[in-house]
Scaffold this active site. Structure first.
Site, PDB file in Angstrom:
ATOM      1  N   GLY A   1       0.789  -1.220   0.000  1.00  0.00           N
ATOM      2  CA  GLY A   1       0.000   0.000   0.000  1.00  0.00           C
ATOM      3  C   GLY A   1       0.820   1.268   0.000  1.00  0.00           C
ATOM      4  O   GLY A   1       0.262   2.365  -0.045  1.00  0.00           O
TER       5      GLY A   1
ATOM      6  N   THR B   1       2.933  -1.215   7.410  1.00  0.00           N
ATOM      7  CA  THR B   1       2.789   0.217   7.156  1.00  0.00           C
ATOM      8  C   THR B   1       1.325   0.628   7.124  1.00  0.00           C
ATOM      9  O   THR B   1       0.946   1.673   7.665  1.00  0.00           O
ATOM     10  CB  THR B   1       3.441   0.585   5.812  1.00  0.00           C
ATOM     11  OG1 THR B   1       4.762   0.069   5.768  1.00  0.00           O
ATOM     12  CG2 THR B   1       3.482   2.084   5.621  1.00  0.00           C
TER      13      THR B   1
ATOM     14  N   TYR C   1       2.456  -0.540  12.568  1.00  0.00           N
ATOM     15  CA  TYR C   1       3.636   0.325  12.543  1.00  0.00           C
ATOM     16  C   TYR C   1       3.537   1.512  13.497  1.00  0.00           C
ATOM     17  O   TYR C   1       4.546   1.998  13.994  1.00  0.00           O
ATOM     18  CB  TYR C   1       3.812   0.897  11.125  1.00  0.00           C
ATOM     19  CG  TYR C   1       4.795   0.188  10.230  1.00  0.00           C
ATOM     20  CD1 TYR C   1       4.958  -1.192  10.270  1.00  0.00           C
ATOM     21  CD2 TYR C   1       5.555   0.906   9.316  1.00  0.00           C
ATOM     22  CE1 TYR C   1       5.835  -1.824   9.420  1.00  0.00           C
ATOM     23  CE2 TYR C   1       6.438   0.286   8.453  1.00  0.00           C
ATOM     24  CZ  TYR C   1       6.577  -1.079   8.506  1.00  0.00           C
ATOM     25  OH  TYR C   1       7.454  -1.699   7.662  1.00  0.00           O
TER      26      TYR C   1
ATOM     27  N   HIS D   1       9.563  -3.651  14.222  1.00  0.00           N
ATOM     28  CA  HIS D   1      10.093  -3.497  12.867  1.00  0.00           C
ATOM     29  C   HIS D   1      11.300  -2.564  12.923  1.00  0.00           C
ATOM     30  O   HIS D   1      11.203  -1.420  13.364  1.00  0.00           O
ATOM     31  CB  HIS D   1       9.015  -2.902  11.949  1.00  0.00           C
ATOM     32  CG  HIS D   1       9.545  -2.349  10.672  1.00  0.00           C
ATOM     33  ND1 HIS D   1       9.528  -3.051   9.481  1.00  0.00           N
ATOM     34  CD2 HIS D   1      10.120  -1.142  10.382  1.00  0.00           C
ATOM     35  CE1 HIS D   1      10.058  -2.306   8.521  1.00  0.00           C
ATOM     36  NE2 HIS D   1      10.431  -1.144   9.037  1.00  0.00           N
TER      37      HIS D   1
ATOM     38  N   ARG E   1      18.667  -6.359   7.866  1.00  0.00           N
ATOM     39  CA  ARG E   1      18.401  -5.363   6.816  1.00  0.00           C
ATOM     40  C   ARG E   1      19.640  -4.519   6.531  1.00  0.00           C
ATOM     41  O   ARG E   1      19.874  -4.079   5.408  1.00  0.00           O
ATOM     42  CB  ARG E   1      17.249  -4.461   7.249  1.00  0.00           C
ATOM     43  CG  ARG E   1      16.866  -3.411   6.221  1.00  0.00           C
ATOM     44  CD  ARG E   1      15.849  -2.451   6.805  1.00  0.00           C
ATOM     45  NE  ARG E   1      14.616  -3.131   7.178  1.00  0.00           N
ATOM     46  CZ  ARG E   1      13.622  -3.380   6.332  1.00  0.00           C
ATOM     47  NH1 ARG E   1      13.726  -3.026   5.059  1.00  0.00           N
ATOM     48  NH2 ARG E   1      12.530  -3.986   6.733  1.00  0.00           N
TER      49      ARG E   1
ATOM     50  N   ASP F   1       8.361 -12.923   6.486  1.00  0.00           N
ATOM     51  CA  ASP F   1       7.730 -11.686   6.010  1.00  0.00           C
ATOM     52  C   ASP F   1       6.794 -11.987   4.854  1.00  0.00           C
ATOM     53  O   ASP F   1       6.556 -11.145   3.979  1.00  0.00           O
ATOM     54  CB  ASP F   1       8.777 -10.648   5.591  1.00  0.00           C
ATOM     55  CG  ASP F   1       8.287  -9.203   5.755  1.00  0.00           C
ATOM     56  OD1 ASP F   1       7.150  -9.014   6.241  1.00  0.00           O
ATOM     57  OD2 ASP F   1       9.031  -8.277   5.399  1.00  0.00           O
TER      58      ASP F   1
END
Length: 409
Positions: free
Chosen positions: A90, A120, A151, A216, A248, A304
């Site tokens: 999104g 998100t 989030y 997150h 990440r 994920d």
């Protein structure tokens, strides 16, 4: 009543149901500790008995289905602690909302337990929708749980309270994924982070649920600094803080072992990593963590699945996106085996470690009394068969049970 089923004693198992039992013979069991060849008696959704296999042929009593696995590897079903079961995305408009993930996408990947969450988009998607989706997967046979929130602050709860959500909604077991160190986050302060963590912790105490704050971790330069500050500034147990996506950025991956030494459980994400990217692939990140000497029981790997994998420019505009896949969990495990790693060393991060973190005491292990959630690999390390609560969901790599609307036009 004491019986002897296929040579396995059922003494003390007075609640064995009248339905047919399943006897798996000659299973090479990784519990995740390697136990060698075992015979497993399954009934009522549980492993009723387990004992070393014998070479001599033994009679199979009536009302028992016998399968000789001939030494194929049997292990606990994979536990995916981070999946967007309602779909993620999104970030580039309504048309980029990822659709929900159907049942067989999980089961064909060897996943028998999943924890869903919002990312998100906790605006057009809701925790109510998440609960309904988790309950739908449960109705179809998957072990499904979820986190309340998303989030952003204020959290997208069902009842208006984290503690009430955990107390009164069965499938909700913690809070997440609250975003930190990310341009998409609500930029929570240390005190706001502590307040949410405290509510998660107390909610867990009141219910016996996990009561964790699943965080997150974005790619900002602060990394895990907020987690360290929260640990320094409060009495909240370190186990409550559960950062994900720690691979990440390579620097965050290295720093995460320090958080684990303080008592946090860190979560590695099995997303694709380009050769020139400042990140570690999940297999590399897990091995680096284990080689660091950090507590082996405080690391997990998740998929994920269903989540958006976006690429942003410096102004926060999305340039491209991928979609997380549940089978990335099994693919990571297969890559680790191809690198010469043993199941005994790497399998806990996919099974017993998440079970311990999530307080799912009957999952993540192969033992008498444990849930009969089992994954069977073939000789090529691919998913061959999957049992959930003693029921076949995958046979010879094919889903024999599918979601209600899978294949619908």
């Amino acid at each position: 009543m004491t019986a002897n089923v296929g040579g396995i004693s059922t003494e003390g198992l007075s609640n064995v149901p009248d339905a047919p039992l399943l006897l798996l013979r000659n299973a090479d069991v990784h519990a995740p500790t390697h136990l060698g060849r075992q015979d497993l008696l399954i009934g009522g959704g549980r492993i009723l008995a387990m004992q070393p296999a014998e070479d001599a042929a033994r009679p199979t009593p009536a009302h028992t289905n016998l399968i000789d696995l001939q030494g194929r590897r049997v292990m606990p079903g994979l536990i995916d602690g981070h999946a967007h079961i309602t779909g993620g995305g999104g970030e580039a408009g309504a048309h980029t909302r990822v659709p929900p993930v159907p049942l067989s996408r999980f089961t064909r990947a060897g996943i028998t337990t999943v924890v869903g969450l919002l990312g998100t988009d906790d605006t057009t998607r809701s925790t109510r929708e998440l609960v309904a989706t988790a309950n739908g997967l449960r109705n179809e046979g998957l072990n499904a749980y979820a986190y309340t929130g998303g989030y952003h602050l204020p959290l997208a709860t069902v009842t208006g309270s984290v503690r009430d959500d955990l107390a009164f909604i069965d499938c909700l077991i913690g809070v997440g994924e609250l975003a930190i160190c990310d341009h998409r986050s609500s930029q929570p302060t240390r005190d706001e982070l502590l307040r949410v963590a405290a509510d998660a912790h107390v909610g867990g105490l009141l219910t016996g649920k996990a009561g964790i704050l699943h965080l997150h971790l974005g790619d900002g330069p602060r990394g895990l600094a907020q987690v360290r500050e929260a640990l320094d500034a409060s009495e909240i147990p370190a186990r409550v803080f559960n950062p994900t996506h720690v691979n990440r950025r390579r620097a965050s991956s290295t720093a995460s072992s320090k958080s684990a030494r303080r008592g946090c459980t860190i979560d590695i994400t099995a997303f694709p990593v380009a050769a020139d990217e400042d990140a570690w692939a999940a297999d590399e990140a897990l091995l680096r963590y284990l080689d660091s000497g950090a507590p082996a029981e405080r690391v997990t790997v998740s998929s994920d699945g269903g989540g958006c994998l976006p690429v942003f420019d410096t102004q926060g505009r999305m340039l491209s996106m991928g979609v997380g896949a549940p089978d990335s969990l099994h693919k990571t495990l297969k890559m680790l085996l191809a690198r010469g790693e043993t199941l005994e060393r790497v399998l806990p991060a996919f099974t017993s470690n998440p079970a311990r973190l999530l307080r799912l005491e009957n999952k993540g292990r192969v033992a008498q009394g444990a849930d009969a959630d089992l994954l069977i690999l073939n000789e090529d390390d691919d998913v061959s068969d999957v049992l959930i609560s003693g029921r076949w969901f995958v046979r010879d790599g094919q889903a024999v049970i599918r979601g209600t609307f899978e294949g619908a036009r």
